[in-house]
Write an enzyme that holds these catalytic residues in place. Structure first.
Site, PDB file in Angstrom:
ATOM      1  N   ARG A 147       0.983  -1.057  -0.214  1.00  0.00           N
ATOM      2  CA  ARG A 147       0.113  -0.063  -0.117  1.00  0.00           C
ATOM      3  C   ARG A 147       0.796   1.062   0.001  1.00  0.00           C
ATOM      4  NH1 ARG A 147      -1.969  -3.645   3.819  1.00  0.00           N
ATOM      5  NH2 ARG A 147      -3.998  -4.577   3.446  1.00  0.00           N
ATOM      6  N   HIS A 242      -2.788   3.001  -6.270  1.00  0.00           N
ATOM      7  CA  HIS A 242      -3.305   1.736  -5.788  1.00  0.00           C
ATOM      8  C   HIS A 242      -3.371   0.832  -7.055  1.00  0.00           C
ATOM      9  CE1 HIS A 242      -4.878   0.138  -2.282  1.00  0.00           C
ATOM     10  NE2 HIS A 242      -5.908  -0.591  -2.793  1.00  0.00           N
ATOM     11  N   ARG A 245      -0.682  -1.567  -7.297  1.00  0.00           N
ATOM     12  CA  ARG A 245      -0.848  -2.689  -6.445  1.00  0.00           C
ATOM     13  C   ARG A 245      -1.917  -3.736  -6.988  1.00  0.00           C
ATOM     14  NH1 ARG A 245      -1.492  -4.194  -0.929  1.00  0.00           N
ATOM     15  NH2 ARG A 245      -3.545  -4.748  -0.224  1.00  0.00           N
ATOM     16  N   HIS A 268      -3.873  -9.139   2.776  1.00  0.00           N
ATOM     17  CA  HIS A 268      -5.340  -9.392   3.191  1.00  0.00           C
ATOM     18  C   HIS A 268      -5.753 -10.232   4.138  1.00  0.00           C
ATOM     19  CE1 HIS A 268      -6.250  -8.311  -1.523  1.00  0.00           C
ATOM     20  NE2 HIS A 268      -5.974  -6.983  -0.734  1.00  0.00           N
ATOM     21  N   TYR A 277      -8.751 -10.830  -8.156  1.00  0.00           N
ATOM     22  CA  TYR A 277      -7.646 -10.702  -9.225  1.00  0.00           C
ATOM     23  C   TYR A 277      -7.738 -12.137  -9.968  1.00  0.00           C
ATOM     24  CZ  TYR A 277      -6.098  -6.909  -6.229  1.00  0.00           C
ATOM     25  OH  TYR A 277      -6.145  -5.718  -5.606  1.00  0.00           O
TER      26      TYR A 277
END
Length: 296
Positions: A147, A242, A245, A268, A277
């Site tokens: 992040r 982001h 990411r 996560h 994803y």
């Protein structure tokens, strides 16, 4: 009102270990709500606030075109705050208890192609301290998927160059993420010829990526940085920190990475978050499985 908001934020921080970003969002949402209530209803007493007045605020957000995600977050802020007031005995009725959030259509995350990533990472090409820093930050962000808040708060000792991994810190746990040769080379070049110059008089600072004043970079500062390089690279899509990411995770999964490993690298807590994803074909297989298998 402001005192009650501060008490509420302090309670969240101490008991629920909320992130600073969450706390800032709650505070901003609630402050704007009470400005609206004061201007529209002259509401001074917290006990006098009604569900209709709260719904009037939500309607005003819809009128000015606020996104469903923004409206949903505002409702969440209201529900949490008025729930706190009710539990603490500041109010006898909770006007936000029955408020419903709008349905939010889940969109696939915005990602860059590998060619676009290559173009972006080529942009900081000059050997100035700033561009050496920028190059290293972009390379490390794409190499690890961390992040942006984790990137800008990295300390020098969080990076192990010899073994090629970085330690990311969040409020719940630390995690190690590997990185590759490109990120390593950019980092070595930056530490050799860039960081000391940027630190200026702050020689004792342990911040890995200081801003041009030698202090910790802000989220907004990095956001502007990546926007500028995206424009320079000719990338048409709306690029944010982001985006790298999302691209990191998508490219790993597309190339056969184990979803559990990607979950761990991203930090996560729930693998269902990481499942966005998966390729469309993989998602379809899972949907069929969950609908058809008796023990799914």
């Amino acid at each position: 009102m402001q005192r009650l908001i501060e008490e509420f934020i302090l309670k969240l921080h101490s008991e629920k270990n909320t992130s600073s970003n969450t706390e800032v969002s709650y505070k901003r949402d609630l402050t704007k709500l009470f400005i609206y209530l004061n201007n529209s209803y002259s509401t001074d007493n917290i006990s006098d606030i009604t569900k209709e007045e709260l719904e009037g605020y939500i309607s005003s957000l819809e009128t000015i075109g606020r996104a469903p995600t923004t409206i949903s977050r505002n409702i969440a802020s209201m529900k949490a705050f008025f729930g706190y007031l009710y539990q603490e005995g500041y109010i006898t009725d909770n006007p936000a208890s029955d408020m419903k959030s709008p349905k939010i259509e889940k969109k696939a995350p915005e990602i860059l192609s590998i060619n676009e990533i290559d173009d972006l990472l080529k942009q900081p090409s000059r050997n100035t301290p700033k561009e050496l820093r920028d190059k290293s930050m972009l390379e490390l962000l794409y190499a690890t998927g961390m992040r942006v808040s984790e990137l800008i708060t990295l300390k020098v000792n969080d990076v192990n160059i010899n073994y090629e991994f970085v330690v990311c810190h969040d409020r719940k746990r630390d995690r190690q993420i590997p990185f590759g040769t490109e990120a390593k080379n950019a980092l070595v070049a930056y530490l050799k010829d860039g960081r000391e110059s940027l630190l200026g008089e702050n020689k004792d600072s342990d911040v890995l990526y200081p801003n041009c004043s030698g202090r910790e970079m802000s989220r907004q500062g990095f956001w502007k940085l990546i926007k500028a390089y995206g424009k320079k690279a000719g990338i048409k899509s709306d690029i944010t920190p982001h985006t790298l990411r999302h691209s990191f995770a998508t490219h790993l999964v597309e190339n056969g990475a184990d979803l559990k490993a990607v979950q761990q690298m991203l930090g996560h807590s729930d693998i269902s978050t990481t499942q966005m994803y998966m390729t469309p074909a993989s998602r379809r297989v899972r949907e069929v499985y969950e609908k058809a298998h008796p023990k799914a």
